[in-house]
Design an enzyme around this catalytic site. Structure first.
Site, PDB file in Angstrom:
ATOM      1  N   ASP A 278       0.861  -1.176   0.000  1.00  0.00           N
ATOM      2  CA  ASP A 278       0.000   0.000   0.000  1.00  0.00           C
ATOM      3  C   ASP A 278       0.904   1.235   0.000  1.00  0.00           C
ATOM      4  O   ASP A 278       2.106   1.132   0.302  1.00  0.00           O
ATOM      5  CB  ASP A 278      -0.899  -0.032   1.235  1.00  0.00           C
ATOM      6  CG  ASP A 278      -1.743   1.224   1.363  1.00  0.00           C
ATOM      7  OD1 ASP A 278      -2.370   1.618   0.361  1.00  0.00           O
ATOM      8  OD2 ASP A 278      -1.755   1.811   2.455  1.00  0.00           O
TER       9      ASP A 278
ATOM     10  N   ASP B 199      -1.954  -0.589   5.963  1.00  0.00           N
ATOM     11  CA  ASP B 199      -2.203  -0.073   7.311  1.00  0.00           C
ATOM     12  C   ASP B 199      -3.631   0.383   7.532  1.00  0.00           C
ATOM     13  O   ASP B 199      -4.010   0.690   8.658  1.00  0.00           O
ATOM     14  CB  ASP B 199      -1.264   1.093   7.608  1.00  0.00           C
ATOM     15  CG  ASP B 199      -1.681   2.369   6.891  1.00  0.00           C
ATOM     16  OD1 ASP B 199      -2.139   2.268   5.726  1.00  0.00           O
ATOM     17  OD2 ASP B 199      -1.557   3.457   7.469  1.00  0.00           O
TER      18      ASP B 199
ATOM     19  N   ASP C 297      -7.288  -1.794   3.427  1.00  0.00           N
ATOM     20  CA  ASP C 297      -6.322  -2.851   3.114  1.00  0.00           C
ATOM     21  C   ASP C 297      -6.693  -4.191   3.750  1.00  0.00           C
ATOM     22  O   ASP C 297      -6.133  -5.223   3.369  1.00  0.00           O
ATOM     23  CB  ASP C 297      -4.923  -2.452   3.601  1.00  0.00           C
ATOM     24  CG  ASP C 297      -4.420  -1.177   2.958  1.00  0.00           C
ATOM     25  OD1 ASP C 297      -4.581  -1.047   1.732  1.00  0.00           O
ATOM     26  OD2 ASP C 297      -3.884  -0.318   3.679  1.00  0.00           O
TER      27      ASP C 297
END
Length: 638
Positions: free
Chosen positions: A313, A508, A512
């Protein structure tokens, strides 16, 4: 398996180990006291519960099409009981139940440490009523209810803003690192965080039908579809089982002595496999935790050692997730530190994340910040006030330019996604602060290190804009950038990448969590990440440093290598012992004692995992400077 079921299973395994150990010790005491009849009864009493539990586990495995080393242990215990070798059976029962207990211990320890991370998940919301404000459970919120969202609160349900203005942090949902301005009537998503003043929200959905709940369902579906990870020891099971049965059958066939077959089975009990593997992996778990990497069990650690594809990410993972000043442009010759000092002094009165980032930057430079006076803040626009007798205006470029009667603009060109903060002093534009979300220190070095460790593909997956994502990844040498992704699209990306090999996903935010659950190994940034991502992940980085990933993978690979070495050594010694038993050189009890010696040897070897010393990442100063200048992320002006 639910947490309650898992807890019951762990308690059951602990009880089995206790009964088997107590039976062995009581039987030995009876034997020493000259009562072999009582000793046999105690040994049988200790073996039967372990054998019964083992048979049930074997039947469950066979129904699911799995064949494990449990069959060898069951054969040895059953044969020893059948032919009166109760002491040998008791020793095998203790060693086998000890191995399963160690596996459960590893997972249980990880679950206990995770409890502290997940305890911050909100359970209630504040609702307006005729009698005032009430804290109510989330499942009692109905569409039309008016809720108070205090600063720092997580929006509990989907709704519309009922106040004039609101600022919410949607980084956990969309990947945007800076707050989003929402006016009256604008939709607010559950799972976002109030980054500004308290505001009212009119609920439009129940909690179970809101955005956050939908993401949770995606997590559950991804976990359900995730391929189960077999124990490393079970991969050796069929070959070892065939060798064991062949030697035992041959010993009985050619000698006509069933006790030789029993001795072969006892020596063959796969305690080196059952014990050495969990010991090495549990030691690896402890070693990884020492470096701030919490791995939730031996299975994820083993899979972590075989990762081929890494998906990252962006916001809060590859980047810091917090706005920082990357440059200061002076408009009238005022020194950069003076511009920053005056802006930060005034911004002490604001709770806006950008304002707080400016204050943090000034303190980092050691600047003295006097208290402002006459402060007036226009939420989401800017702040005005007096600092050391000078009238200062800080805010979005348009806001500041309008206050001093100048056209907006006039600052150096900035890259996509940057935030420009104007600063005016005594009616004149003093300069501009250019802010962005920088790459984490050492991100490039970390990626190079991971490639050196055998990671074949590294991709970026973000909900942010494509131009911002590509700007962030310049010079990192990624194998692909996927931008504008929704949570379910991230899951599809993970599933598609599985064709290349095991996939690790690092993130995080709440958005996600589904992808973390779908990946072979999901890694969450636990220090500042969302509780949903920590819940869905297999690995949590307890410190806010992405460079911990390298040592974590190195520890996982070294632990697995030590486990495999222990397995090979244990099998080799066991095969030699089986041959000796087949030729009559070992009785069942002697075989059990030899097996104990082998167990000690392989366990001592497995404990080497406690001394694994991964290479600590180093962050060259030039890299850190370049990282601060190269990354831009999307945001809105204050």
């Amino acid at each position: 398996m639910s947490r309650v079921q898992k807890t019951r299973t762990d308690r059951f395994k602990t009880a089995i180990l206790f009964v088997a150990t107590a039976g062995l010790i009581a039987g030995l005491a009876g034997w020493v006291l000259g009562r072999p009849d009582i000793a046999h009864l105690f040994w049988i009493a200790g073996v039967v519960p372990a054998l019964a539990a083992l048979i049930i586990e074997i039947l469950r495995s066979l129904r699911s099409g799995e064949v494990g080393l449990d069959i060898v242990a069951a054969l040895s215990m059953s044969a020893a009981l059948l032919f009166g070798e109760t002491l040998a059976a008791a020793v095998v029962a203790v060693m086998y139940s000890g191995g399963t207990f160690l596996e459960s211990f590893a997972e249980g320890r990880a679950r206990r440490e995770m409890h502290a991370l997940l305890s911050r998940v909100p359970r209630t919301a504040t609702r307006h009523s005729d009698t005032g404000l009430q804290d109510v459970p989330l499942d009692e919120i109905a569409p039309g209810d008016r809720l108070l969202i205090r600063q720092g609160d997580v929006v509990p349900v989907d709704g519309t803003v009922a106040s004039e203005l609101a600022f919410v942090d949607t980084a956990a949902l969309t990947g945007e690192s800076l707050p989003v301005r929402l006016e009256r009537g604008t939709a607010a998503m559950s799972g976002s965080t109030n980054a500004g003043e308290p505001f009212d929200l009119t609920a439009t959905h129940e909690a179970k039908d809101s955005t956050y709940a939908g993401i949770v369902r995606l997590v559950e579906e991804a976990q359900a579809s995730k391929a189960p990870m077999s124990r490393l020891a079970d991969r050796w099971s069929l070959g070892f089982l065939a060798i064991t049965v062949s030697i035992a059958f041959a010993a009985w066939w050619f000698t006509g002595d069933p006790i030789r077959a029993v001795a072969v089975l006892v020596v063959a009990t796969p305690c080196p496999l059952i014990l050495a593997v969990p010991v090495a992996l549990v030691a690896g778990l402890s070693r990884a935790a020492h470096f701030g990497v919490l791995i939730k069990g031996a299975g994820p650690l083993e899979t972590m050692a075989r990762i081929h594809t890494l998906i990252l990410d962006k916001t809060g993972t590859l980047t810091d997730g917090r706005p920082q000043i990357v440059s200061i442009a002076s408009a009238d010759g005022m020194a950069e530190d003076d511009i920053l000092r005056l802006a930060a002094a005034l911004d002490q009165a604001s709770k806006h994340p950008v304002a707080q980032a400016i204050v943090t930057a000034a303190k980092a430079r050691g600047l003295d910040l006097p208290l402002p006076s006459g402060v007036a803040e226009i939420p989401g626009e800017g702040v005005t006030g007096d600092v050391d007798g000078r009238h200062v205006i800080v805010g979005g470029d348009g806001f500041v330019a309008g206050r001093v009667g100048r056209p907006s603009g006039g600052f150096p060109a900035t890259a996509a996604g940057s935030v420009v903060v104007g600063v005016a002093v005594d009616g004149q534009i003093a300069g501009h602060l250019v802010m962005s979300d920088p790459l984490r220190e050492g991100a490039g070095a970390m990626l190079d290190g991971l490639r050196a460790q055998g990671i074949g593909r590294i991709l970026l997956a973000t909900g942010d804009r494509a131009d911002v994502a590509e700007r962030v990844t310049q010079g990192l040498g990624l194998d692909g950038v996927r931008a504008g992704l929704t949570p379910d699209q991230k899951v599809l990306l993970v599933l598609a990448e599985r064709q290349h090999g095991p996939v690790m996903m690092v993130g995080d935010g709440v958005n996600d969590a589904p992808a973390l659950a779908a990946a072979d190994v999901g890694v969450a940034m636990g220090a500042r990440g969302a509780a949903a991502s920590a819940e869905a992940a297999d690995v949590v980085l307890l410190v806010d440093r992405i460079d911990r990933l390298g040592p974590g993978i190195e520890i996982a690979r070294a632990s697995r290598r030590i486990a495999v070495e222990s397995v090979i050594a244990g099998i080799g010694l066991s095969v030699l012992g089986m041959i000796a038993a087949a030729f009559g050189y070992l009785s069942p009890v002697q075989g059990a004692l030899l097996q104990e010696v082998i167990d000690v040897a392989v366990i001592l070897n497995a404990l080497r995992a406690l001394r694994i010393a991964p290479q600590e990442p180093t962050i060259p100063q030039a890299l850190a400077v370049a990282a601060g200048q190269s990354d831009i992320t999307q945001g809105t002006t204050p």
